[in-house]
Design an enzyme around this catalytic site. Structure first.
Site, PDB file in Angstrom:
ATOM      1  N   GLN A  28       0.792  -1.206   0.207  1.00  0.00           N
ATOM      2  CA  GLN A  28       0.104   0.020  -0.071  1.00  0.00           C
ATOM      3  C   GLN A  28       0.982   1.284  -0.002  1.00  0.00           C
ATOM      4  OE1 GLN A  28      -3.606  -0.459   0.283  1.00  0.00           O
ATOM      5  NE2 GLN A  28      -3.237   1.542  -0.303  1.00  0.00           N
ATOM      6  N   PHE A  29       1.488   1.617  -1.372  1.00  0.00           N
ATOM      7  CA  PHE A  29       2.150   2.744  -1.266  1.00  0.00           C
ATOM      8  C   PHE A  29       1.531   4.062  -1.110  1.00  0.00           C
ATOM      9  CE2 PHE A  29       0.490   2.947  -5.499  1.00  0.00           C
ATOM     10  CZ  PHE A  29       0.215   4.298  -5.649  1.00  0.00           C
ATOM     11  N   THR A  30       0.102   4.100  -0.977  1.00  0.00           N
ATOM     12  CA  THR A  30      -0.276   5.340  -0.594  1.00  0.00           C
ATOM     13  C   THR A  30      -0.452   6.005   0.747  1.00  0.00           C
ATOM     14  OG1 THR A  30      -2.552   3.864  -0.420  1.00  0.00           O
ATOM     15  CG2 THR A  30      -2.133   4.859  -2.626  1.00  0.00           C
TER      16      THR A  30
END
Length: 147
Positions: free
Chosen positions: A78-80
């Site tokens: 989950q890079f966000t």
């Protein structure tokens, strides 16, 4: 490294309409990696997540950990979690590039397996649909900058 950990009754992740990973009782872990993160931080995160005592005991108190209830983990990259939200359109330069993030994402999962847990996962960089039946709901945020 950041992790959003949700206690679930069940969770799954689909890629292109096919189930890639699914668990029953356990934790859905959304995991984000920063450029400066290390394997030592992935190990520390695994310790924290795997030892988290948020399952109810016989008195209804959150006192039991994942091992005690026989739970599993579903880990989704989950890079966000490293979004810069100063403007209305978030930027993601605070997230690690794949050459750094993938080994640490995989290292976190391996560290959880080494602690005896069953780990399912999504696919790094894929367009995924994540489904969960949250239990409680109980959701905990971890950040290695604050451990």
């Amino acid at each position: 490294m950041r992790a959003v950990v949700t206690r679930v009754k069940n969770a799954s992740v689909e890629i292109e309409g096919k189930v890639n990973g699914q668990i029953g009782q356990g934790f859905l872990v959304l995991l984000g990696v920063a450029p400066e993160d290390t394997m030592a931080q992935a190990e520390k995160m695994a310790d924290k997540v795997c030892g988290l005592r948020v399952f109810e005991d016989e008195n209804g108190k959150m006192n039991l950990n994942l091992a005690t209830v026989g739970g599993s983990l579903l880990v989704v990259s989950q890079f966000t979690l490293y979004a810069d939200t100063k403007s209305r359109r978030p930027g993601f330069t605070g997230a690690a590039k794949p050459d750094v993030a993938i080994p640490l994402y995989e290292g976190f999962m391996e560290a959880c397996r080494a602690r005896g847990f069953h780990v399912e996962h999504g696919e790094f960089g894929a367009d995924m649909q994540v489904f969960s039946q949250n239990d409680g709901p109980v959701t905990i945020l971890f950040d290695t900058d604050h451990m």
